[in-house]
Design a protein around this motif. Structure first.
Motif, PDB file in Angstrom:
ATOM      1  N   TYR A   8       0.839  -1.213   0.000  1.00 28.29           N
ATOM      2  CA  TYR A   8       0.000   0.000   0.000  1.00 28.29           C
ATOM      3  C   TYR A   8       0.870   1.259   0.000  1.00 28.29           C
ATOM      4  O   TYR A   8       0.639   2.209  -0.760  1.00 28.29           O
ATOM      5  N   GLN A   9       1.894   1.280   0.885  1.00 28.81           N
ATOM      6  CA  GLN A   9       2.752   2.457   0.966  1.00 28.81           C
ATOM      7  C   GLN A   9       3.544   2.667  -0.323  1.00 28.81           C
ATOM      8  O   GLN A   9       3.875   3.797  -0.680  1.00 28.81           O
ATOM      9  N   LYS A  10       3.812   1.560  -1.018  1.00 30.85           N
ATOM     10  CA  LYS A  10       4.578   1.646  -2.255  1.00 30.85           C
ATOM     11  C   LYS A  10       3.861   2.489  -3.302  1.00 30.85           C
ATOM     12  O   LYS A  10       4.505   3.240  -4.063  1.00 30.85           O
ATOM     13  N   TYR A  11       2.550   2.380  -3.368  1.00 27.71           N
ATOM     14  CA  TYR A  11       1.786   3.088  -4.409  1.00 27.71           C
ATOM     15  C   TYR A  11       1.014   4.289  -3.864  1.00 27.71           C
ATOM     16  O   TYR A  11       0.334   4.977  -4.626  1.00 27.71           O
ATOM     17  N   ARG A  12       1.078   4.512  -2.584  1.00 19.85           N
ATOM     18  CA  ARG A  12       0.265   5.582  -1.989  1.00 19.85           C
ATOM     19  C   ARG A  12       0.651   6.964  -2.517  1.00 19.85           C
ATOM     20  O   ARG A  12      -0.192   7.858  -2.628  1.00 19.85           O
ATOM     21  N   TYR A  13       1.943   7.119  -2.852  1.00 22.36           N
ATOM     22  CA  TYR A  13       2.404   8.441  -3.316  1.00 22.36           C
ATOM     23  C   TYR A  13       1.965   8.754  -4.738  1.00 22.36           C
ATOM     24  O   TYR A  13       1.906   9.911  -5.148  1.00 22.36           O
ATOM     25  N   LEU A  14       1.666   7.711  -5.549  1.00 23.22           N
ATOM     26  CA  LEU A  14       1.418   7.915  -6.972  1.00 23.22           C
ATOM     27  C   LEU A  14       0.240   8.846  -7.265  1.00 23.22           C
ATOM     28  O   LEU A  14       0.374   9.774  -8.079  1.00 23.22           O
ATOM     29  N   PRO A  15      -0.961   8.631  -6.688  1.00 25.42           N
ATOM     30  CA  PRO A  15      -2.049   9.551  -7.021  1.00 25.42           C
ATOM     31  C   PRO A  15      -1.747  11.004  -6.635  1.00 25.42           C
ATOM     32  O   PRO A  15      -2.192  11.939  -7.305  1.00 25.42           O
ATOM     33  N   TYR A  16      -0.953  11.198  -5.549  1.00 27.07           N
ATOM     34  CA  TYR A  16      -0.573  12.556  -5.143  1.00 27.07           C
ATOM     35  C   TYR A  16       0.315  13.192  -6.207  1.00 27.07           C
ATOM     36  O   TYR A  16       0.134  14.365  -6.575  1.00 27.07           O
ATOM     37  N   MET A  17       1.293  12.448  -6.731  1.00 34.35           N
ATOM     38  CA  MET A  17       2.188  12.985  -7.758  1.00 34.35           C
ATOM     39  C   MET A  17       1.435  13.286  -9.046  1.00 34.35           C
ATOM     40  O   MET A  17       1.675  14.310  -9.703  1.00 34.35           O
ATOM     41  N   ILE A  18       0.525  12.378  -9.430  1.00 38.33           N
ATOM     42  CA  ILE A  18      -0.229  12.598 -10.667  1.00 38.33           C
ATOM     43  C   ILE A  18      -1.116  13.830 -10.521  1.00 38.33           C
ATOM     44  O   ILE A  18      -1.275  14.626 -11.458  1.00 38.33           O
ATOM     45  N   ALA A  19      -1.722  13.997  -9.344  1.00 39.36           N
ATOM     46  CA  ALA A  19      -2.614  15.144  -9.131  1.00 39.36           C
ATOM     47  C   ALA A  19      -1.854  16.461  -9.224  1.00 39.36           C
ATOM     48  O   ALA A  19      -2.437  17.501  -9.550  1.00 39.36           O
ATOM     49  N   ARG A  20      -0.554  16.448  -8.939  1.00 45.87           N
ATOM     50  CA  ARG A  20       0.252  17.679  -8.983  1.00 45.87           C
ATOM     51  C   ARG A  20       0.892  17.905 -10.349  1.00 45.87           C
ATOM     52  O   ARG A  20       1.335  19.011 -10.645  1.00 45.87           O
ATOM     53  N   PHE A  38      -8.015   0.590  -5.331  1.00 43.40           N
ATOM     54  CA  PHE A  38      -8.050   1.902  -5.963  1.00 43.40           C
ATOM     55  C   PHE A  38      -7.646   2.965  -4.938  1.00 43.40           C
ATOM     56  O   PHE A  38      -8.251   3.036  -3.847  1.00 43.40           O
ATOM     57  N   LEU A  39      -6.620   3.795  -5.280  1.00 46.87           N
ATOM     58  CA  LEU A  39      -6.154   4.897  -4.441  1.00 46.87           C
ATOM     59  C   LEU A  39      -6.389   6.199  -5.206  1.00 46.87           C
ATOM     60  O   LEU A  39      -6.029   6.298  -6.384  1.00 46.87           O
ATOM     61  N   ALA A  40      -6.976   7.201  -4.560  1.00 45.97           N
ATOM     62  CA  ALA A  40      -7.359   8.435  -5.260  1.00 45.97           C
ATOM     63  C   ALA A  40      -6.969   9.657  -4.438  1.00 45.97           C
ATOM     64  O   ALA A  40      -6.973   9.623  -3.190  1.00 45.97           O
ATOM     65  N   ARG A  41      -6.619  10.745  -5.155  1.00 49.47           N
ATOM     66  CA  ARG A  41      -6.330  12.053  -4.551  1.00 49.47           C
ATOM     67  C   ARG A  41      -7.001  13.133  -5.395  1.00 49.47           C
ATOM     68  O   ARG A  41      -7.096  13.003  -6.625  1.00 49.47           O
ATOM     69  N   PRO A  42      -7.452  14.228  -4.767  1.00 52.57           N
ATOM     70  CA  PRO A  42      -8.067  15.317  -5.549  1.00 52.57           C
ATOM     71  C   PRO A  42      -6.993  16.124  -6.271  1.00 52.57           C
ATOM     72  O   PRO A  42      -5.827  16.164  -5.861  1.00 52.57           O
ATOM     73  N   THR A  43      -7.377  16.767  -7.363  1.00 55.97           N
ATOM     74  CA  THR A  43      -6.495  17.689  -8.074  1.00 55.97           C
ATOM     75  C   THR A  43      -7.265  18.994  -8.301  1.00 55.97           C
ATOM     76  O   THR A  43      -8.429  18.967  -8.730  1.00 55.97           O
ATOM     77  N   GLY A  75      -6.955  23.559  -2.351  1.00 60.17           N
ATOM     78  CA  GLY A  75      -8.062  24.305  -2.922  1.00 60.17           C
ATOM     79  C   GLY A  75      -9.222  23.405  -3.287  1.00 60.17           C
ATOM     80  O   GLY A  75      -9.273  22.221  -2.915  1.00 60.17           O
ATOM     81  N   ASP A  76     -10.182  23.958  -4.035  1.00 58.72           N
ATOM     82  CA  ASP A  76     -11.363  23.199  -4.420  1.00 58.72           C
ATOM     83  C   ASP A  76     -11.007  22.194  -5.515  1.00 58.72           C
ATOM     84  O   ASP A  76     -10.420  22.562  -6.534  1.00 58.72           O
ATOM     85  N   PRO A  77     -11.378  20.906  -5.322  1.00 63.48           N
ATOM     86  CA  PRO A  77     -11.036  19.893  -6.338  1.00 63.48           C
ATOM     87  C   PRO A  77     -11.806  20.133  -7.643  1.00 63.48           C
ATOM     88  O   PRO A  77     -12.979  20.488  -7.630  1.00 63.48           O
ATOM     89  N   VAL A  78     -11.103  19.927  -8.758  1.00 60.64           N
ATOM     90  CA  VAL A  78     -11.737  19.996 -10.080  1.00 60.64           C
ATOM     91  C   VAL A  78     -11.660  18.642 -10.778  1.00 60.64           C
ATOM     92  O   VAL A  78     -12.159  18.469 -11.885  1.00 60.64           O
ATOM     93  N   GLY A  79     -10.984  17.703 -10.140  1.00 60.02           N
ATOM     94  CA  GLY A  79     -10.854  16.374 -10.715  1.00 60.02           C
ATOM     95  C   GLY A  79     -10.224  15.434  -9.711  1.00 60.02           C
ATOM     96  O   GLY A  79      -9.937  15.817  -8.565  1.00 60.02           O
ATOM     97  N   VAL A  80      -9.991  14.218 -10.145  1.00 57.72           N
ATOM     98  CA  VAL A  80      -9.452  13.174  -9.261  1.00 57.72           C
ATOM     99  C   VAL A  80      -8.409  12.360 -10.034  1.00 57.72           C
ATOM    100  O   VAL A  80      -8.633  11.991 -11.194  1.00 57.72           O
ATOM    101  N   ALA A  81      -7.261  12.098  -9.386  1.00 53.52           N
ATOM    102  CA  ALA A  81      -6.235  11.212  -9.936  1.00 53.52           C
ATOM    103  C   ALA A  81      -6.329   9.870  -9.210  1.00 53.52           C
ATOM    104  O   ALA A  81      -6.416   9.825  -7.986  1.00 53.52           O
ATOM    105  N   VAL A  82      -6.302   8.765  -9.981  1.00 54.50           N
ATOM    106  CA  VAL A  82      -6.554   7.435  -9.414  1.00 54.50           C
ATOM    107  C   VAL A  82      -5.452   6.471  -9.845  1.00 54.50           C
ATOM    108  O   VAL A  82      -4.993   6.504 -10.990  1.00 54.50           O
ATOM    109  N   VAL A  83      -5.051   5.599  -8.908  1.00 51.09           N
ATOM    110  CA  VAL A  83      -4.108   4.511  -9.173  1.00 51.09           C
ATOM    111  C   VAL A  83      -4.797   3.208  -8.778  1.00 51.09           C
ATOM    112  O   VAL A  83      -5.342   3.100  -7.678  1.00 51.09           O
TER     113      VAL A  83
END
Length: 595
Positions: free
Chosen positions: A53-65, A154-159, A163-171
């Motif tokens: 879980y920790q291995k992939y947890r960072y991915l949605p955060y990086m994609i969202a940025r 499925f792991l997701a972070r807002p993008t 601020g206010d989310p306009v979308g979601v990045a998912v791994v």
């Protein structure tokens, strides 16, 4: 039981009691050892899951940025550069899928954009990980992929991340490697969600089953998120929990230990079969049984010595018995003489019974042939009139009927020979409607002669039964003719025939509005030569033969009162034994109708 036997039983009882105490102590030790090993294995597996879980947890955060991934959200439509970036990221990170959704839940870019099961353009706004991310939280959700059909985390972070989310990045993380590792280790391990649904398991057949029956509200919530697609989510057992650390799956008992995977809200379970957990108990009981058998052999050996001494006394008694046997020989000779006389009497009785059967058979032949002969006379008279009028076509049809009746009379004589040997009738799969129509054609002249109305109510679909068609026609002819005779004296005489299907049987009911059968005569109505008619009208064999035929064919024939007036006869016939036979018979009957 004597005191001596009680003393002999004390040693094996003591050994069994001692074995029971030892078995209890060793069982506790075995349970403690199994629980200790289970705790170690659960800790290892838990760390493996958390590490994955920790291995992939960072991915949605990086994609969202990363604007290369979120460019499609800004443009409001799929962008090839974003797809290629996500595809490259998935290959480098080892993630199963990477994709970006807009605020409506529609996927605008995905790592599998070039594959047939591409996620681009599909809407997953109903998934809990999307709604959690749109609230600004970290979304995590295990489910079966609706597009790919493969399960995963499925792991997701807002993008944007602030601020206010306009979308979601998912791994999406493929968890099949975890299950493969568990299975290769040869251990029984599975994980459950907060609802008690097994979604990861070293045993594939346990996957998507539950530890207990789910409440309807929980089932509705799972169905609304389509978490497990269309899996039935059936319990693994009617009573899975049978005690502390006890779990039963498909009838097999296991030693059960579990631990929580806090970051994901899962629970990890480790099972050991009870037979394996308590393997030290078998030697205890084998040794105990061996000692008990050895003790029994010693006791039996000592008892054998006593029996040998007793045998000497029995030899003396046998000499006394010889004298008694000599007296019995004389009695046996007398008994044989009496048995010989009884055998001669039985043979005489058998000869008398055969003569009675010959007389009954002769009467039955006359009775059974009288009905076709009456119909034959009607067809002959009709044929003459049609020939006089020059109607050769109708006359030819009557001649065909006459030929059919002649063949029926020949068959009837053969069937009447079987009155005493019913087992020779050949059972066939037939449409009962054909037998009813054949019987109706034979008795129709009788109904026209008496002026009684005949009403036949049959279903449109075939009535497939297992019976002898000619013999069942005999019963129907007898019942319909008796009904016509009974209703002949009424102003509006009527006989009705209708069918009742009861699953394994088909019941044919023949009802008339005649005077009926008195209650005191219903038990005798099926006796040979008993009849409510005058001697000129019947010989009392029709119903007796019909009852005999019905029983021989595995059915039944009964009589009751018709409401409001008359008699009701019920003929029960066995239906086909399988749906496959019914389908085959229906196809054959339909083909015959088409020809």
């Amino acid at each position: 039981m004597s005191t001596r036997w009680l003393i002999l039983l004390l040693p094996p009882v003591f050994m069994v009691a001692a074995a029971a105490v030892l078995a209890y102590v060793f069982q506790e030790l075995d349970d403690d050892n199994v629980d200790r090993i289970a705790a170690e294995r659960l800790t290892l597996y838990r760390q493996t899951i958390i590490g994955e879980y920790q291995k992939y947890r960072y991915l949605p955060y990086m994609i969202a940025r990363d604007p290369r991934a979120t460019a499609a959200i800004g443009l409001g439509q799929p962008v090839e550069s974003a797809n290629r970036f996500l595809e490259e990221m998935a290959e480098n990170s080892g993630a199963d899928l990477l994709y970006v959704m807009n605020a409506a839940g529609t996927t605008l870019a995905a790592s599998n954009w070039q594959k047939p099961l591409s996620l681009v353009g599909r809407n997953y706004g109903f998934r809990p990980y999307f709604t959690a991310a749109m609230r600004g939280e970290e979304g995590q959700f295990f489910a079966i992929g609706l597009t790919t059909g493969r399960p995963g985390l499925f792991l997701a972070r807002p993008t944007p991340v602030e601020g206010d989310p306009v979308g979601v990045a998912v791994v999406k993380v493929d968890t099949s490697e975890l299950e493969n590792a568990w299975a290769e280790g040869g251990e029984l391990v599975f994980a459950t969600d907060a609802d008690g649904v097994i979604f990861l398991s070293s045993q594939p057949e346990w996957r998507y089953r539950t530890l207990a029956e789910l409440p309807m509200a929980t089932r509705d919530a799972i169905a609304s998120s389509q978490k497990y697609a269309n899996e039935p989510l059936t319990p693994i057992s009617d009573a899975p929990v049978t005690g502390p650390n006890q779990l039963t799956i498909d009838g097999q008992a296991y030693r059960h230990n579990s631990t929580d995977v806090d970051l994901l809200g899962w629970k990890l379970h480790f099972l050991v079969p009870q037979a394996e957990a308590h393997k030290s108990l078998l030697p205890i009981w084998v040794i105990t049984l061996t000692l008990c058998l050895l003790y029994a052999v010693i006791v039996l050996g000592l008892r054998g010595q006593r029996l040998r001494r007793a045998s000497a006394a029995l030899r003396q008694e046998s000499a006394d018995l010889k004298e008694l046997n000599q007296r019995l020989v004389g009695e046996i000779k007398e008994r044989r003489r009496v048995e010989h006389a009884l055998l001669e009497a039985q043979r005489g009785l058998a000869r008398s019974s055969r003569l009675a059967a010959v007389g009954e058979m002769s009467a039955a032949v006359v009775h059974e042939l009288s009905q076709p002969l009456a119909a034959l006379r009607m067809f002959v008279a009709g044929t003459r009139k049609f020939l006089e009028k020059g109607d050769t076509h109708t006359a030819a049809e009557n001649l065909q009927e006459i030929e059919s009746l002649q063949m029926r009379m020949a068959s009837l004589t053969q069937e009447l020979k079987r009155f005493a040997r019913p087992g020779e009738s050949r059972i066939e799969t037939v449409d009962l409607r054909d037998s009813i129509l054949a019987a109706e054609k034979i008795v129709r002249p009788r109904f026209e002669e008496t002026g009684v109305t005949l009403k036949i109510d049959m279903p449109d679909q075939p009535l497939i039964v297992e019976t002898a068609p000619l013999r069942i026609e005999q019963i129907l002819v007898n019942l319909l003719r008796n009904g016509a005779d009974a209703a002949a004296a009424e102003d509006s005489g009527e006989v009705r025939l209708h069918i009742v299907e009861t699953g394994d049987t088909v019941v044919v009911r023949v009802l008339d509005n005649g005077p009926g059968i008195p209650m005191d005569l219903r038990e005798r109505i099926f006796d040979p030569f008993f009849s409510t008619k005058t001697s000129a009208e019947g010989m009392g064999l029709g119903l007796a033969i019909s009852m005999r035929i019905a029983e021989d064919l595995g059915g039944d024939l009964a009589v009751s009162a018709n409401v409001p007036r008359g008699a009701a006869f019920e003929l029960t016939v066995p239906a086909v034994k399988s749906a496959e036979m019914m389908d085959t018979s229906v196809v054959r009957l339909e083909a015959e109708v088409a020809e």
